[in-house]
Design a protein around this motif. Sequence first.
Motif, short mmCIF file in Angstrom:
data_model
loop_
_atom_site.label_atom_id
_atom_site.label_comp_id
_atom_site.label_asym_id
_atom_site.label_seq_id
_atom_site.Cartn_x
_atom_site.Cartn_y
_atom_site.Cartn_z
N LYS A 136 0.82 -1.22 0.00
CA LYS A 136 0.00 0.00 0.00
C LYS A 136 0.85 1.27 0.00
O LYS A 136 0.33 2.37 -0.20
CB LYS A 136 -0.95 -0.02 1.20
CG LYS A 136 -0.28 0.05 2.54
CD LYS A 136 -1.27 -0.15 3.70
CE LYS A 136 -1.69 -1.59 3.81
NZ LYS A 136 -2.52 -1.84 5.02
N PRO A 142 -2.72 -2.54 -4.11
CA PRO A 142 -2.31 -3.55 -3.12
C PRO A 142 -3.32 -4.68 -2.99
O PRO A 142 -2.98 -5.78 -2.54
CB PRO A 142 -2.21 -2.75 -1.82
CG PRO A 142 -3.13 -1.58 -2.02
CD PRO A 142 -3.01 -1.25 -3.48
N ALA A 188 -11.70 -0.78 1.73
CA ALA A 188 -10.90 0.44 1.64
C ALA A 188 -11.76 1.69 1.49
O ALA A 188 -11.31 2.80 1.84
CB ALA A 188 -9.93 0.33 0.46
N ASP A 195 -6.98 7.39 4.58
CA ASP A 195 -5.86 6.95 3.75
C ASP A 195 -5.31 8.09 2.90
O ASP A 195 -4.10 8.19 2.68
CB ASP A 195 -6.30 5.78 2.86
CG ASP A 195 -6.50 4.49 3.64
OD1 ASP A 195 -6.07 4.43 4.81
OD2 ASP A 195 -7.08 3.54 3.09
N VAL A 200 -1.62 6.57 2.22
CA VAL A 200 -1.72 5.14 1.92
C VAL A 200 -2.49 4.96 0.61
O VAL A 200 -3.49 5.63 0.37
CB VAL A 200 -2.41 4.39 3.08
CG1 VAL A 200 -2.73 2.97 2.67
CG2 VAL A 200 -1.52 4.40 4.31
N LYS A 201 -2.01 4.04 -0.23
CA LYS A 201 -2.63 3.81 -1.53
C LYS A 201 -3.63 2.66 -1.45
O LYS A 201 -3.46 1.73 -0.66
CB LYS A 201 -1.55 3.51 -2.58
CG LYS A 201 -0.55 4.65 -2.78
CD LYS A 201 0.53 4.24 -3.76
CE LYS A 201 1.46 5.40 -4.07
NZ LYS A 201 2.22 5.84 -2.90
N SER A 202 -4.67 2.71 -2.30
CA SER A 202 -5.65 1.64 -2.36
C SER A 202 -6.44 1.74 -3.66
O SER A 202 -6.43 2.79 -4.32
CB SER A 202 -6.62 1.70 -1.17
OG SER A 202 -7.56 2.76 -1.33
#
Length: 293
Positions: A136, A142, A188, A195, A200-202
């Motif tokens: 992430k 991810p 998510a 995020d 944070v990536k999603s």
Amino acid sequence: MNIERFEDRLREYALLMRLHRPIGIYLLLWPALWALWLAGNGQPPAGIVLVFALGVVLMRSAGCVMNDIADRSFDPHVARTRDRPLAAGRVTLSEASGVAVTLVLLAFALVLTQNALTIQLSFVGLALAITYPFMKRLHPLPQIHLGAAFGWAIPMAYAAVSQELPLAAWLLFLANVLWSVIYDTQYAMVDREDDLKIGVKSTAILFGKRDKQIIGYLQVALLVLLAGIGFLSGRGGIYYLGLLAASWLALYQQYLIRNRKPEECFEAFLNNNAFGLVIFCGLLVDFLPAMPS
């Protein structure tokens, strides 16, 4: 260590492993059971089923601990995760590391009861489980890595039962990757705002305003792929009735996420337990011998 201190440590370790929230165990278990029943033509050896069921609990628990170790600097800043034992400081990093290592070693002890191909595949599964928590930070997908980690029980199940990896095994693995992207995007969507703040990536962030539409496309692709696997495996009508029930659940999940409310997105995520269950029930009943006339 007195008994009260011991009980307190066990309680915190159980929270660290998310044993109070078994949804992750179910989402890892259903694909493993699908694979065991398909590979075993409806009659997988009971001992192998037991090994995989216990392995699912151990590895999901280990995965939760490893995830908390990797996210220990992020979790205190997210409303949903700030009270986790490691984030809240009730468990130390060395304690969490010891719990993770113990769980992985117990899972590996179970794998050692299986054939050589299954043991070899387990090292790939461990690598996927260890590296997933860091994805992430590296790329916006991810959830695909999660799908590979959660789905690696599928080729392992085929290897354990039939000592081979047919096309159906890899198609089922792909189906699980699609399913993981679906339910973990729903998950998510709950944390999207937090995020974005912490970087944070999603997939929920990547898909943006097209999140519901893309989830819908993935649900259709998943169901078509599962239907194709049923055709390749010679499954009958009851299996497809299970897929029909799963289709209704997919529509219900679309209804739940329609307004992107965090609590309803989380409910859609939880609903995937029923999705996996009805597919397994369809498989289970479809494999039952016909009643004598």
